[in-house]
Design a protein around this motif. Structure first.
Motif, PDB file in Angstrom:
ATOM      1  N   ASP A 123       0.773  -1.060  -0.136  1.00 45.19           N
ATOM      2  CA  ASP A 123       0.276   0.007  -0.013  1.00 45.19           C
ATOM      3  C   ASP A 123       0.806   1.239   0.133  1.00 45.19           C
ATOM      4  O   ASP A 123       0.492   2.277  -0.710  1.00 45.19           O
ATOM      5  CB  ASP A 123      -0.948  -0.065   1.205  1.00 45.19           C
ATOM      6  CG  ASP A 123      -1.888   1.359   1.116  1.00 45.19           C
ATOM      7  OD1 ASP A 123      -2.605   1.114  -0.113  1.00 45.19           O
ATOM      8  OD2 ASP A 123      -1.974   1.886   1.945  1.00 45.19           O
ATOM      9  N   ALA A 137       0.091  -2.040  -6.440  1.00 44.70           N
ATOM     10  CA  ALA A 137      -1.188  -1.605  -5.562  1.00 44.70           C
ATOM     11  C   ALA A 137      -2.005  -0.297  -6.432  1.00 44.70           C
ATOM     12  O   ALA A 137      -3.191  -0.244  -6.578  1.00 44.70           O
ATOM     13  CB  ALA A 137      -0.782  -1.133  -4.582  1.00 44.70           C
ATOM     14  N   CYS A 140      -3.973  -1.458  -9.525  1.00 44.17           N
ATOM     15  CA  CYS A 140      -5.159  -2.196  -9.189  1.00 44.17           C
ATOM     16  C   CYS A 140      -6.056  -1.413  -8.552  1.00 44.17           C
ATOM     17  O   CYS A 140      -7.454  -1.508  -8.856  1.00 44.17           O
ATOM     18  CB  CYS A 140      -4.737  -3.367  -8.303  1.00 44.17           C
ATOM     19  SG  CYS A 140      -4.097  -4.681  -9.153  1.00 44.17           S
ATOM     20  N   GLU A 141      -5.665  -0.571  -7.597  1.00 39.54           N
ATOM     21  CA  GLU A 141      -6.930   0.363  -6.913  1.00 39.54           C
ATOM     22  C   GLU A 141      -7.381   1.261  -7.780  1.00 39.54           C
ATOM     23  O   GLU A 141      -8.646   1.761  -7.655  1.00 39.54           O
ATOM     24  CB  GLU A 141      -6.349   1.133  -5.826  1.00 39.54           C
ATOM     25  CG  GLU A 141      -5.328   2.159  -5.951  1.00 39.54           C
ATOM     26  CD  GLU A 141      -4.556   2.573  -4.654  1.00 39.54           C
ATOM     27  OE1 GLU A 141      -4.763   2.022  -3.357  1.00 39.54           O
ATOM     28  OE2 GLU A 141      -3.790   3.703  -4.788  1.00 39.54           O
ATOM     29  N   HIS A 159       1.422  -8.904   4.460  1.00 45.69           N
ATOM     30  CA  HIS A 159       0.650  -7.550   3.738  1.00 45.69           C
ATOM     31  C   HIS A 159       0.571  -7.796   2.246  1.00 45.69           C
ATOM     32  O   HIS A 159      -0.601  -7.796   1.663  1.00 45.69           O
ATOM     33  CB  HIS A 159       1.550  -6.231   3.848  1.00 45.69           C
ATOM     34  CG  HIS A 159       1.108  -5.175   3.290  1.00 45.69           C
ATOM     35  ND1 HIS A 159      -0.321  -4.622   3.644  1.00 45.69           N
ATOM     36  CD2 HIS A 159       1.429  -4.361   2.240  1.00 45.69           C
ATOM     37  CE1 HIS A 159      -0.451  -3.644   2.993  1.00 45.69           C
ATOM     38  NE2 HIS A 159       0.530  -3.530   2.259  1.00 45.69           N
ATOM     39  N   ASP A 162      -2.162 -10.376   1.619  1.00 51.42           N
ATOM     40  CA  ASP A 162      -3.497  -9.762   1.709  1.00 51.42           C
ATOM     41  C   ASP A 162      -3.738  -8.667   0.669  1.00 51.42           C
ATOM     42  O   ASP A 162      -4.900  -8.726   0.186  1.00 51.42           O
ATOM     43  CB  ASP A 162      -3.672  -8.972   3.046  1.00 51.42           C
ATOM     44  CG  ASP A 162      -3.354  -9.833   4.253  1.00 51.42           C
ATOM     45  OD1 ASP A 162      -3.649 -11.070   4.124  1.00 51.42           O
ATOM     46  OD2 ASP A 162      -3.054  -9.306   5.320  1.00 51.42           O
ATOM     47  N   GLN A 163      -2.763  -8.186   0.165  1.00 52.37           N
ATOM     48  CA  GLN A 163      -3.192  -7.131  -1.090  1.00 52.37           C
ATOM     49  C   GLN A 163      -3.487  -7.775  -2.155  1.00 52.37           C
ATOM     50  O   GLN A 163      -4.153  -7.653  -3.017  1.00 52.37           O
ATOM     51  CB  GLN A 163      -1.690  -6.266  -1.331  1.00 52.37           C
ATOM     52  CG  GLN A 163      -1.692  -5.188  -0.276  1.00 52.37           C
ATOM     53  CD  GLN A 163      -2.447  -4.025  -0.298  1.00 52.37           C
ATOM     54  OE1 GLN A 163      -3.622  -3.981  -0.221  1.00 52.37           O
ATOM     55  NE2 GLN A 163      -2.151  -3.131  -1.186  1.00 52.37           N
ATOM     56  N   ALA A 165      -5.022 -10.848  -2.168  1.00 58.20           N
ATOM     57  CA  ALA A 165      -6.381 -11.313  -2.067  1.00 58.20           C
ATOM     58  C   ALA A 165      -7.303 -10.338  -2.427  1.00 58.20           C
ATOM     59  O   ALA A 165      -8.434 -10.474  -3.030  1.00 58.20           O
ATOM     60  CB  ALA A 165      -6.546 -12.021  -0.769  1.00 58.20           C
ATOM     61  N   ARG A 166      -6.996  -9.161  -2.044  1.00 56.79           N
ATOM     62  CA  ARG A 166      -8.056  -7.963  -2.022  1.00 56.79           C
ATOM     63  C   ARG A 166      -8.190  -7.554  -3.654  1.00 56.79           C
ATOM     64  O   ARG A 166      -9.150  -7.392  -3.882  1.00 56.79           O
ATOM     65  CB  ARG A 166      -7.296  -6.891  -1.242  1.00 56.79           C
ATOM     66  CG  ARG A 166      -7.776  -5.440  -1.488  1.00 56.79           C
ATOM     67  CD  ARG A 166      -7.076  -4.114  -0.964  1.00 56.79           C
ATOM     68  NE  ARG A 166      -7.666  -3.012  -1.194  1.00 56.79           N
ATOM     69  CZ  ARG A 166      -6.948  -1.813  -1.016  1.00 56.79           C
ATOM     70  NH1 ARG A 166      -5.859  -1.936  -0.667  1.00 56.79           N
ATOM     71  NH2 ARG A 166      -7.379  -0.744  -1.647  1.00 56.79           N
ATOM     72  N   PHE A 167      -7.319  -7.433  -4.089  1.00 59.09           N
ATOM     73  CA  PHE A 167      -7.195  -7.439  -5.677  1.00 59.09           C
ATOM     74  C   PHE A 167      -7.461  -8.366  -6.590  1.00 59.09           C
ATOM     75  O   PHE A 167      -7.464  -7.904  -8.003  1.00 59.09           O
ATOM     76  CB  PHE A 167      -6.001  -6.297  -6.082  1.00 59.09           C
ATOM     77  CG  PHE A 167      -5.626  -5.341  -5.289  1.00 59.09           C
ATOM     78  CD1 PHE A 167      -6.796  -3.976  -5.443  1.00 59.09           C
ATOM     79  CD2 PHE A 167      -4.553  -5.009  -4.544  1.00 59.09           C
ATOM     80  CE1 PHE A 167      -6.518  -2.802  -4.878  1.00 59.09           C
ATOM     81  CE2 PHE A 167      -4.229  -3.654  -4.074  1.00 59.09           C
ATOM     82  CZ  PHE A 167      -5.329  -2.463  -3.927  1.00 59.09           C
TER      83      PHE A 167
END
Length: 271
Positions: A123, A137, A140-141, A159, A162-163, A165-167
């Motif tokens: 992030d 990051a 993707c965001e 971290h 997790d990122q 998986a988030r994206f």
């Protein structure tokens, strides 16, 4: 067939460990045009002969990330408006964000094939959201990636896991790796190659070497399987000060030839 425009992005302002990648474009370009080798690719075409290929030199960049992002964005949009395909030499991996953002502005969300030892999904890293550890990051965001497939990853922090998986990032593990495990992506396709995705025995000239990486032959096999129109590519993170005998620069030059041949083989994609 599309014209391919090579250009350098000599900046490492967003490097996290040590600077040096700004010298990458000059070193790779010197190897590309050296009489030590030739201009042929393994696919059979020769740049500047069978393949429409122009080397534009380096973009004049500054130490101001926002200003450089805007200059890169303008350059990419101009090339796409001329139906040309950008092939960029970094520089640190932070440059991939404006490259992809500009391509996405022309084509919509992209399918991205990313070679790297690291997922570059922080992030922010050390308080810098534009770090070379963070470009994917940001991509993707911002919605620039329809699909992101990462190959060569072998350092995945909690971290970054997790990122991913988030994206919805697809990471092809190095354990038990084979080129057939990498999906063949649809277009529009963007390819980003961080040279530390390769094993340090093949590419020692990087700031963040990580053992257990891809062989050159594995990377070429993954590339050769891609059949979609390619709308842009980059080769980043060559650190000439850490190279041995110029082998990483020579490898970078080979990847320029192979990417150019692949772009030419796969044909154009119109905005």
């Amino acid at each position: 067939m599309p014209a391919i425009r090579l250009f350098g992005l000599p900046t490492d302002i967003n490097s996290s460990f040590e600077r040096g990648a700004a010298g990458g474009p000059v070193a790779i370009r010197a190897a590309l045009w050296s009489d030590r080798g030739n201009l042929a690719s393994e696919m059979g075409g020769e740049i500047c002969h069978d393949i429409a290929f122009i080397d534009d030199g380096d973009l004049p960049l500054s130490e101001d990330t926002a200003r450089d992002d805007a200059a890169i964005h303008r350059h990419i949009v101009m090339l796409h408006e001329n139906s040309e395909v950008p092939l960029a030499l970094g520089g640190d991996h932070a440059v991939t964000f404006p490259l992809v953002a500009a391509a996405s502005a022309c084509f919509g969300p992209l399918n991205i094939l990313h070679f790297d030892a690291h997922p570059d999904l922080y992030d922010d890293f050390n308080g810098n959201p534009r770090s070379h550890a963070s470009p994917f990051a940001r991509i993707c965001e911002a919605g620039h990636a329809a699909r992101l497939v990462q190959v060569g990853i072998r350092t995945l922090t909690h971290h970054c896991r997790d990122q991913a998986a988030r994206f919805g990032v697809e990471i092809v593990p190095m354990a038990g790796f084979a080129p057939v495990h990498v999906p063949v992506l649809d277009g529009p396709l963007y390819i980003s190659i961080d040279l530390d995705g390769l094993d340090p025995s093949a590419a020692p000239g990087v700031a963040h070497p990580e053992p257990g990486g891809l062989t050159v032959r594995e990377m070429l096999a993954v590339l050769a399987r891609q059949t979609a129109p390619i709308i842009g590519a980059d080769i980043v993170e060559h650190h000439p000060g850490r190279d041995i005998g110029g082998v990483t620069a020579i490898l970078g030059a080979k990847l320029v030839r192979e990417l150019a041949a692949l772009i030419d083989r796969n044909g154009p994609c119109r905005p």
